[in-house]
Design an enzyme around this catalytic site. Structure first.
Site, PDB file in Angstrom:
ATOM      1  N   CYS A  98       0.851  -1.191   0.000  1.00 60.46           N
ATOM      2  CA  CYS A  98       0.000   0.000   0.000  1.00 60.46           C
ATOM      3  C   CYS A  98       0.894   1.252   0.000  1.00 60.46           C
ATOM      4  O   CYS A  98       1.869   1.310   0.759  1.00 60.46           O
ATOM      5  CB  CYS A  98      -0.891   0.001   1.233  1.00 60.46           C
ATOM      6  SG  CYS A  98      -1.858   1.513   1.349  1.00 60.46           S
ATOM      7  N   HIS A 126       3.149  -8.248  13.850  1.00 58.20           N
ATOM      8  CA  HIS A 126       2.326  -8.035  12.657  1.00 58.20           C
ATOM      9  C   HIS A 126       3.227  -7.906  11.422  1.00 58.20           C
ATOM     10  O   HIS A 126       4.244  -7.211  11.469  1.00 58.20           O
ATOM     11  CB  HIS A 126       1.473  -6.772  12.830  1.00 58.20           C
ATOM     12  CG  HIS A 126       0.402  -6.646  11.803  1.00 58.20           C
ATOM     13  ND1 HIS A 126       0.665  -6.212  10.520  1.00 58.20           N
ATOM     14  CD2 HIS A 126      -0.913  -6.940  11.846  1.00 58.20           C
ATOM     15  CE1 HIS A 126      -0.465  -6.221   9.833  1.00 58.20           C
ATOM     16  NE2 HIS A 126      -1.437  -6.668  10.605  1.00 58.20           N
ATOM     17  N   GLU A 128       3.070  -6.181   8.786  1.00 58.97           N
ATOM     18  CA  GLU A 128       3.358  -4.802   8.351  1.00 58.97           C
ATOM     19  C   GLU A 128       4.520  -4.224   9.163  1.00 58.97           C
ATOM     20  O   GLU A 128       5.436  -3.589   8.613  1.00 58.97           O
ATOM     21  CB  GLU A 128       2.115  -3.916   8.512  1.00 58.97           C
ATOM     22  CG  GLU A 128       2.380  -2.481   8.071  1.00 58.97           C
ATOM     23  CD  GLU A 128       1.275  -1.514   8.460  1.00 58.97           C
ATOM     24  OE1 GLU A 128       0.089  -1.826   8.210  1.00 58.97           O
ATOM     25  OE2 GLU A 128       1.597  -0.455   9.026  1.00 58.97           O
ATOM     26  N   CYS A 192      -3.371   5.192   9.186  1.00 58.50           N
ATOM     27  CA  CYS A 192      -4.117   5.379   7.943  1.00 58.50           C
ATOM     28  C   CYS A 192      -5.522   5.912   8.220  1.00 58.50           C
ATOM     29  O   CYS A 192      -6.221   5.420   9.106  1.00 58.50           O
ATOM     30  CB  CYS A 192      -4.188   4.035   7.237  1.00 58.50           C
ATOM     31  SG  CYS A 192      -5.309   4.037   5.878  1.00 58.50           S
ATOM     32  N   SER A 220      -7.789 -11.077  10.820  1.00 59.25           N
ATOM     33  CA  SER A 220      -7.645  -9.684  10.416  1.00 59.25           C
ATOM     34  C   SER A 220      -7.615  -8.791  11.651  1.00 59.25           C
ATOM     35  O   SER A 220      -8.611  -8.682  12.370  1.00 59.25           O
ATOM     36  CB  SER A 220      -8.807  -9.317   9.492  1.00 59.25           C
ATOM     37  OG  SER A 220      -9.023  -7.941   9.506  1.00 59.25           O
ATOM     38  N   SER A 221      -6.473  -8.149  11.885  1.00 53.21           N
ATOM     39  CA  SER A 221      -6.359  -7.351  13.112  1.00 53.21           C
ATOM     40  C   SER A 221      -7.268  -6.130  13.054  1.00 53.21           C
ATOM     41  O   SER A 221      -7.824  -5.712  14.066  1.00 53.21           O
ATOM     42  CB  SER A 221      -4.913  -6.956  13.392  1.00 53.21           C
ATOM     43  OG  SER A 221      -4.500  -5.936  12.533  1.00 53.21           O
TER      44      SER A 221
HETATM   45  S1  SF4 Z   1      -5.764   0.241   5.814  1.00 56.92           S
HETATM   46 FE1  SF4 Z   1      -4.810   2.050   4.906  1.00 56.92          FE
HETATM   47  S2  SF4 Z   1      -2.639   1.576   4.963  1.00 56.92           S
HETATM   48 FE2  SF4 Z   1      -3.684  -0.358   5.213  1.00 56.92          FE
HETATM   49  S3  SF4 Z   1      -3.893  -1.157   3.162  1.00 56.92           S
HETATM   50 FE3  SF4 Z   1      -5.742  -0.009   3.598  1.00 56.92          FE
HETATM   51  S4  SF4 Z   1      -5.392   2.038   2.739  1.00 56.92           S
HETATM   52 FE4  SF4 Z   1      -3.408   1.010   2.963  1.00 56.92          FE
END
Ligand code: SF4
Length: 281
Positions: A98, A126, A128, A192, A220-221
């Site tokens: 993303c 996590h 990410e 985000c 899914s957190s």
């Molecule tokens: S939640 Fe926000 S940062 Fe995460 S994938 Fe979706 S748009 Fe991107």
């Protein structure tokens, strides 16, 4: 009698973009097609892709076995070393990280290159966060509690970022604590908006209904966080993956129901639940 469906329910921009990239590679890419980890936390979508020949590469050990084809990096992103490894093995790399996560990678990379200590507010397990850590040239610190602030080293320069799905209030508390302790840090709020907006809307809806349904994958957190928020406001909150889960629950006789869904829940699943609930009221 009313059913309120959250406008922000379902795929966020980053997830939609990543899923579309995989389907695009299925149609036009160089096979075999792989994703590094499941493309989203949704079993139905992953199963559909598997049927179309997309294989999930679980970890570095599995990655090491590959020598041809296309590998897609999911929206969570990966660390620099993993990405370089994919390229070095001769795979065509499609980066579906993303752009908001990519921005964190760049911030962390530049800050650490300049000698800053990197602090990430988030969950260290996590994917990410693991990916973000992988772009730091200095040892990064991951914190999620006020107690962990106490363990941070005393360094001259610090850059603080957050996991995109981190709770905003908690992030503010951590930053305040760091200021109290006299840390000189440059703080970049990288939470985000899609997550914030979804959480605010879910809370508002949950406050005004008798039952609330949160749809999303069990891993899914962001869906789990949505569930917690809704449960805070509405005691009768249900966490379901698909309509099948809802049907197996003893759904109460209520006059109003709210529906929201995590960032990795496809529209068709949301629609099925929405239609079912409307037919029940
Ligand atoms: S939640 Fe926000 S940062 Fe995460 S994938 Fe979706 S748009 Fe991107």
């Amino acid at each position: 009698m009313k059913v309120v469906l959250a406008k922000s329910a379902g795929f966020c921009f980053g997830v939609k973009r990543a899923v579309e990239k995989v389907y695009d590679q299925v149609a036009n890419g160089k096979p075999p097609i792989y994703t590094y980890g499941p493309i989203i936390h949704n079993e139905e979508v992953v199963a559909d892709l598997e049927e179309k020949g997309v294989r999930v590469v679980k970890d570095e050990t599995e990655l090491a076995q590959l020598s041809e084809g296309t590998i897609i990096i999911r929206s969570h992103g990966v660390g620099r070393r993993i990405q370089e490894k994919m390229e070095a093995q001769g795979l065509t790399v499609v980066d579906a990280t993303c752009p908001f996560v990519k921005k964190i990678h760049k911030t962390v990379e530049a800050a650490s290159e300049a000698g800053d200590t990197v602090v990430i507010a988030g969950d260290r397990n996590h994917p990410e966060v693991i990916g973000i850590c992988g772009w730091s040239h200095t040892i990064p610190y991951v914190v999620s509690t006020l107690e962990e602030i106490e363990t941070l080293p005393r360094t001259e320069k610090m850059t603080v970022v957050s996991q995109t799905t981190f709770n905003y209030k908690k992030f503010q508390e951590l930053v305040e604590k760091m200021e109290e302790k006299g840390y000189h840090s440059s703080v970049v709020n990288t939470i985000c908006n899609a997550t914030q907006e979804r959480q605010i809307e879910a809370r508002t809806i949950a406050k005004g209904v008798e039952a609330m349904i949160v749809i999303g994958g069990k891993n899914s957190s962001n869906t789990q966080k949505l569930y917690d928020i809704c449960k805070d406001e509405c005691n009768q909150t249900y966490y379901v993956q698909t309509l099948v889960d809802l049907k197996t629950q003893c759904f109460p006789n209520v006059r109003s129901v709210g529906i929201t869904a995590g960032a990795s829940t496809p529209n068709n699943i949301i629609e099925e639940v929405h239609t079912y609930v409307r037919s029940k009221l």
